[in-house]
Design an enzyme around this catalytic site. Structure first.
Site, short mmCIF file in Angstrom:
data_model
loop_
_atom_site.label_atom_id
_atom_site.label_comp_id
_atom_site.label_asym_id
_atom_site.label_seq_id
_atom_site.Cartn_x
_atom_site.Cartn_y
_atom_site.Cartn_z
N GLN A 181 -5.86 -4.93 10.71
CA GLN A 181 -4.68 -4.07 11.53
C GLN A 181 -5.10 -3.03 12.27
OE1 GLN A 181 -0.92 -4.06 9.35
NE2 GLN A 181 -1.70 -4.62 7.55
N LYS A 236 0.72 -1.20 0.03
CA LYS A 236 0.14 0.09 -0.09
C LYS A 236 0.89 1.26 0.07
CE LYS A 236 -0.83 0.00 4.84
NZ LYS A 236 -0.15 1.12 5.64
N THR A 237 1.93 1.36 0.77
CA THR A 237 2.79 2.31 0.73
C THR A 237 3.31 2.49 -0.66
OG1 THR A 237 3.57 1.63 2.64
CG2 THR A 237 4.81 3.46 1.90
N ASP A 270 -3.93 7.40 5.04
CA ASP A 270 -3.28 6.10 5.30
C ASP A 270 -3.83 5.50 6.71
OD1 ASP A 270 -1.78 3.67 5.09
OD2 ASP A 270 0.18 4.84 5.41
N GLU A 271 -3.78 4.07 7.01
CA GLU A 271 -4.16 3.69 8.13
C GLU A 271 -5.54 4.04 8.55
OE1 GLU A 271 -2.23 1.50 9.17
OE2 GLU A 271 -0.15 2.00 9.14
N ARG A 273 4.76 -9.03 10.29
CA ARG A 273 6.00 -8.24 10.16
C ARG A 273 7.10 -9.02 9.46
NH1 ARG A 273 3.85 -4.38 9.06
NH2 ARG A 273 1.94 -5.74 9.23
N1 LIG Z 1 4.25 -5.05 -7.13
C1 LIG Z 1 5.61 -5.09 -6.27
N2 LIG Z 1 6.54 -5.99 -6.66
C2 LIG Z 1 7.51 -6.12 -5.70
N3 LIG Z 1 7.57 -5.96 -4.30
C3 LIG Z 1 6.53 -5.34 -4.09
C4 LIG Z 1 5.44 -4.75 -4.78
N4 LIG Z 1 4.58 -4.02 -4.06
C5 LIG Z 1 5.30 -4.11 -3.03
N5 LIG Z 1 6.38 -4.95 -2.72
C6 LIG Z 1 7.09 -5.05 -1.68
O1 LIG Z 1 6.20 -5.72 -0.50
C7 LIG Z 1 6.67 -5.36 0.80
C8 LIG Z 1 5.52 -4.73 1.45
O2 LIG Z 1 5.21 -3.43 0.87
P1 LIG Z 1 4.61 -2.32 1.67
O3 LIG Z 1 5.32 -1.98 2.90
O4 LIG Z 1 4.34 -1.17 0.76
O5 LIG Z 1 3.35 -2.76 2.12
P2 LIG Z 1 1.96 -2.33 3.29
O6 LIG Z 1 0.97 -2.76 2.41
O7 LIG Z 1 2.27 -0.98 3.54
O8 LIG Z 1 2.35 -3.28 4.62
P3 LIG Z 1 1.69 -3.32 5.98
O9 LIG Z 1 0.35 -2.77 5.66
O10 LIG Z 1 1.47 -4.77 6.42
O11 LIG Z 1 2.62 -2.48 6.83
C9 LIG Z 1 7.93 -4.35 0.48
O12 LIG Z 1 9.01 -4.75 0.75
C10 LIG Z 1 7.42 -3.65 -0.91
O13 LIG Z 1 8.87 -2.93 -1.66
#
Ligand SMILES: Nc1ncnc2c1ncn2[C@@H]1O[C@H](COP(=O)(O)OP(=O)(O)OP(=O)(O)O)[C@@H](O)[C@H]1O
Length: 913
Positions: A256, A34-35, A226-227, A735
């Site tokens: 979450q 999502k980030t 976000d969140e 995590r």
């Molecule tokens: N399309 C993609 N291809 C490869 N790696 C990806 C892709 N999208 C995300 N990632 C990787 O997946 C991991 C998780 O991404 P991110 O931190 O953005 O997730 P998140 O949704 O914010 O997680 P959470 O809500 O659990 O904290 C990161 O290491 C990111 O680089």
């Protein structure tokens, strides 16, 4: 460009990036990127849709996340845009709004001003203590923390003291309503806001002033939150107020949601589609972080919850190592096991992975102690998040309180903190008189001091001491007054026709501009403390030429203390607007002449210019006698405190270089949160589960998996609370990227008790399918019991500790401990037999799905689940579980005062109520 922004994104992520018109609900599972989507969406808006960067507002959960997002957007866009999107936390965004616009809520000169103070928890507690004292309530009977918790709860539900009183159903609640009312009034008098108020006041401002609201709506055309699952009612209202244009994208994961104790309402995300019926929902379900085993394990736990939309998270990282489980004999043993594993991991990962990183996660901060001790024994460096922060140190808080007083002398809590620190003869009796004056006249403590001095209401010695303190603060304020004067002058001639066009945050000029209107009426008590940090000390010979020109009432009245420190007499505003303007023009004329003369000498600060923030801190350190007192103490502790104060001056220097104002510096110190302390460079990080949200680590330890600890005892009888604990477990498990280890101690010392108490395995462990779990050599397993259910103190089993011979790491760093130890029934740990035995026993006790499948056993005595009981030692409680039958039946009771205890029925002397 679009193709570049969408490169390496899956179709759902792409959809999340390009769906920028209208409301969007982005349901993003853990680790689903999502980030990435948020940052690319911002870049897409700017680069592909031509949206001005500064019309985008993205709100995140921590300062750290905001900063990271900013860096990532910059990286994607390659610094191509001068204007920047606003990326902030709710709180920091609100502070900026209020610092700019709070005075729009003033009616007939009454209301908070832009120099408001932000009260942290210590300040809040001090106010509550005052209220308790005033109401004659013993703070042992009603703990300030408890009262504060209720007040915060009420605020987060947007309930005011009056409503709280009307809704109260018992004397305690009524008392809290009174405390709440006093608390509210005291903060108002002190021109202060607490964290909850930052949100509430912003909501009030945007609701009450259509002019201000329209301005923000015109400014921000795209809103990203976000969140979203952790938003509370005021945050929800803010979303509605700021997102009236409908271009609102909320991102979150109901699984979450872990902040209900701060008023977060999971319904906000569950009901987004109701709020915006035309909303588009996009689900990100591919997890890029964890292995399949970890993801499945975590998914199985959270699947037990009912309050969720449900999603099918999947990962392409098939298989992976099993989820490790270690059942330690006690807390020390658990800690040694973890340290040992980390030691091995760091040694071997160094050869394969680029930067080994791991985290030890726990439910409550106090659990860190044992792990810290074990890591030290292994000489492993670690970084702890959420410990005693720099800004929490008493000497740092003291000097910050001086700064707060400089910013806002009506801040009674800051005043109370430093009025006699270091000791200057302003004792308790004197302050009681001051408080009485404040109470009877409705003045702030600062004004009450002024009155006491003016009317000579105290003995001579006390008056001299108070005068000295007053002068110190006034002199410090005078040192920075010139900044206001100078910028005001610049701005007076340059007010734009439409203030909207110059709208922006953190712009010192703009701040002065807004102040200009109120300057005349407020000149003597509303100082702008914006700094212009670009100047050095001027040459001392200029004192004589400049100081007399700009000499002020303050200088005349208070001698030359400030001048002695700062060779250039500051400009302080006179009362009338005409005077002000005249004075400013004169000052400017002098400036102009001097500027020309000094054009060649940029290294010197211009005479008459305000002191810089580090100068101000040094002035306060010295003139207050604080440093001297520490020097006189001459202990290692006092010297290290001096070092901390120097470090504070360094922080101020950094702030100056970033162009921050005093407000911003203090706001930053106030808004630093636990999660902001996380350092991505640390190889070993210790933190609570809450602080771990949003982070990822190749190796994660989830510790203290015990009923009463995790899930926390408070939630054992509350289904909603339990679901939140389960989500917290889910956050912790997700995590982990490659390896997840869950640990538990069969005995744990609680509240410093003599004997460690036996514990029960966390139900969350039960919820992880056994096929995904591997025993990592738990000592003493397989004795016909699981999770120590039959191995409590009552059967006299010994527990391991550092002192136990066979538990002690062999020697030095090469010790090997844990994984090669004999396991269940003497068989090698981790062997199929052991694991099968272990989980078979567990299955017997709890069944596959404990919540549904555990048959309630019928006891002879009627000690069934939910029955209220009394124990001769532990008092009253409620039965939460019954295991076995007959003489051997075990009764688990949640005692009101003593937490969860497991007792053998025949010995327990439980009386049914
Ligand atoms: N399309 C993609 N291809 C490869 N790696 C990806 C892709 N999208 C995300 N990632 C990787 O997946 C991991 C998780 O991404 P991110 O931190 O953005 O997730 P998140 O949704 O914010 O997680 P959470 O809500 O659990 O904290 C990161 O290491 C990111 O680089």
């Amino acid at each position: 460009m679009a193709s570049k922004l969408l490169e390496k994104m899956n179709p759902q992520q792409q959809d999340g990036i390009v769906s920028v018109d209208g409301p969007v609900l982005l349901l993003a599972g853990a680790g689903s990127g999502k980030t990435r989507v948020i940052t690319h969406r911002i870049a897409y808006l700017i680069e592909e849709r031509g949206v001005p960067a500064d019309s985008i507002l993205a709100v995140t959960f921590t300062n750290k996340a905001a900063k990271e997002m900013e860096e990532r957007v910059e990286k994607i866009m390659g610094h191509s845009s001068l204007a920047k999107p606003t990326l902030a936390t709710f709180h920091s965004f609100c502070v900026r709004v209020l610092r700019r616009d709070i005075e729009a809520m003033r009616v007939n000169g009454v209301g908070l001003t832009r120099t408001f103070a932000i009260y942290d928890e210590t300040d809040q507690q001090a106010v509550v203590k005052t209220a308790l004292k005033r109401l004659g309530i013993d703070d042992k009977q009603l703990k300030p923390r408890v009262a504060l918790g209720r007040i915060s709860w009420a605020k987060n539900h947007m309930i005011d003291p009056q409503e709280y009183f009307l809704a109260s159903t018992n004397p305690l609640e009524e008392k809290i309503a009174h405390i709440f009312e006093i608390y509210r009034k005291e903060l108002f008098k002190a021109n202060a806001l607490d964290f909850d108020d930052l949100l509430l006041e912003t909501v009030r401002l945007l609701k009450s002033s259509s002019e201000v609201r329209d301005r923000y709506n015109r400014r921000y055309k795209y809103l990203l939150i976000d969140e979203y699952q952790d938003t509370n009612r005021p945050q929800y209202e803010l979303m509605k107020l700021l997102g009236s244009h409908g271009n609102v994208c909320v991102v979150g994961d109901e699984d979450q949601s872990i902040y209900s104790w701060r008023g977060a309402d999971i319904r906000n995300i569950l009901e987004f589609e109701k709020d915006f019926p035309e909303a588009k929902t996009i689900r990100l379900e591919q997890n890029y972080r964890s292995t399949q085993n970890i993801l499945e394990g975590a998914g199985a736990v959270v699947a037990q919850n009912t309050q969720r939309k449900g999603k099918n998270l999947w990962t392409a990282r098939e298989g992976g190592s099993l989820i490790g489980y270690y059942e330690a004999s006690d807390g020390e043993n658990e800690a040694i096991f973890i340290a040992d594993r980390i030691h091995k991991y760091l040694r071997t990962a160094g050869e394969t992975e680029e930067a080994p990183r791991c985290a030890v996660l726990y439910r409550t901060n106090s659990q860190s102690r044992l792990v810290e001790e074990a890591l030290r024994r292994y000489q492993i460096q670690y970084h702890m998040v959420g410990g005693f922060s720099f800004y929490d140190r008493s000497e740092v808080k003291d000097i910050l309180s001086y700064l707060k007083l400089v910013q806002n002398p009506h801040d009674s809590i800051a005043l109370g903190r430093v009025v006699n620190s270091p000791t200057r003869g302003i004792g308790k009796t004197t302050m009681e008189v001051i408080e009485r004056i404040a109470l009877t006249t409705g003045m702030s403590s600062w004004d009450a001091i002024g009155k006491a001095v003016e009317d000579r209401l105290l003995p001579q010695r006390a008056l001299i001491a108070l005068e000295g303190f007053k002068r110190l603060i006034e002199d410090a304020r005078a040192m920075i007054g010139a900044s206001f004067a100078e910028k005001l002058l610049e701005d007076v001639g340059a007010i734009p026709e439409d203030a909207d066009t110059s709208f922006g945050f953190g712009d010192a000029e703009e701040e002065s501009l807004a102040l200009a209107a109120g300057a005349a009426e407020e000149a003597d008590n509303t100082f702008d403390t914006s700094f212009n940090f670009n100047f050095d000390f001027g040459p001392s010979e200029e004192v004589s030429t400049i100081a007399p020109e700009n000499a002020t009432d303050t200088d005349a009245a208070h001698g030359i203390d400030a001048i002695a420190f700062n060779p250039f007499a500051p400009v302080v505003l006179k009362k009338s607007a005409a005077d002000t303007r005249k004075q400013l023009l004169e000052a400017k004329e002098i400036e102009n002449t001097r500027d020309r003369a000094e054009a060649e000498r940029p290294a010197f600060r211009k005479p008459g210019d305000p002191a810089t923030l580090p100068e101000l801190i040094k002035f306060l350190n010295d003139r207050s006698g604080y440093i001297r007192a520490l020097e006189d103490e001459a202990t290692p502790e006092s010297f290290s405190r001096i070092e901390n104060l120097k470090e504070l001056a360094n922080a101020a220097q950094d702030a100056q270089e970033r162009g921050e104002t005093l407000h911003e510096f203090l706001d930053h110190a106030a808004l630093v949160s636990d999660a902001d302390q996380y350092s991505a460079d640390a190889r070993v990080t210790l933190m609570t589960l809450h602080a771990a949200k949003g982070l990822e680590f190749p190796l994660v330890f989830l510790t203290g998996m015990e009923e009463g600890l995790f899930p926390h005892s408070r939630t054992l009888t509350d289904p909603t609370g339990l679901e939140e604990e389960r989500r917290l477990c889910y956050v912790g498990m997700t995590r982990a990227m490659d390896t997840l280890v869950m640990t538990r101690a069969r005995y744990r010392r609680r509240y410093g008790s003599d004997m460690p108490e036996s514990s029960m395995a966390s139900r969350f462990l039960e919820e992880v399918p056994t096929r995904l779990v591997e025993d990592l050599g738990s000592p003493g397993m397989g004795m016909g019991s699981a999770y120590g259910a039959r191995r409590g103190n009552e059967d006299g089993e010994r527990h391991y500790s550092y002192e136990d011979e066979d538990q002690r790491p062999s020697s030095g760093l090469s010790r090997s401990y844990g994984s090669n130890r004999a396991g269940i029934g003497g068989k090698p740990a981790g062997s199929i037999d052991n694991v099968a035995n272990f989980f078979a026993a567990r299955g017997q006790k709890f069944g596959g799905k404990p919540k549904l499948a555990v048959p309630e056993q019928t006891g002879k005595t009627g000690l069934q689940k939910s029955v209220r009981v009394r124990h001769p030692k532990y008092g009253e409680g409620m039965v939460v579980q019954r295991e076995g039958d007959g003489d051997d039946a075990k009764i688990t009771v949640q005692f009101h005062q003593h937490g969860v205890k497991k007792l053998v029925e025949k010995f327990a002397q439980l009386q049914i109520l």
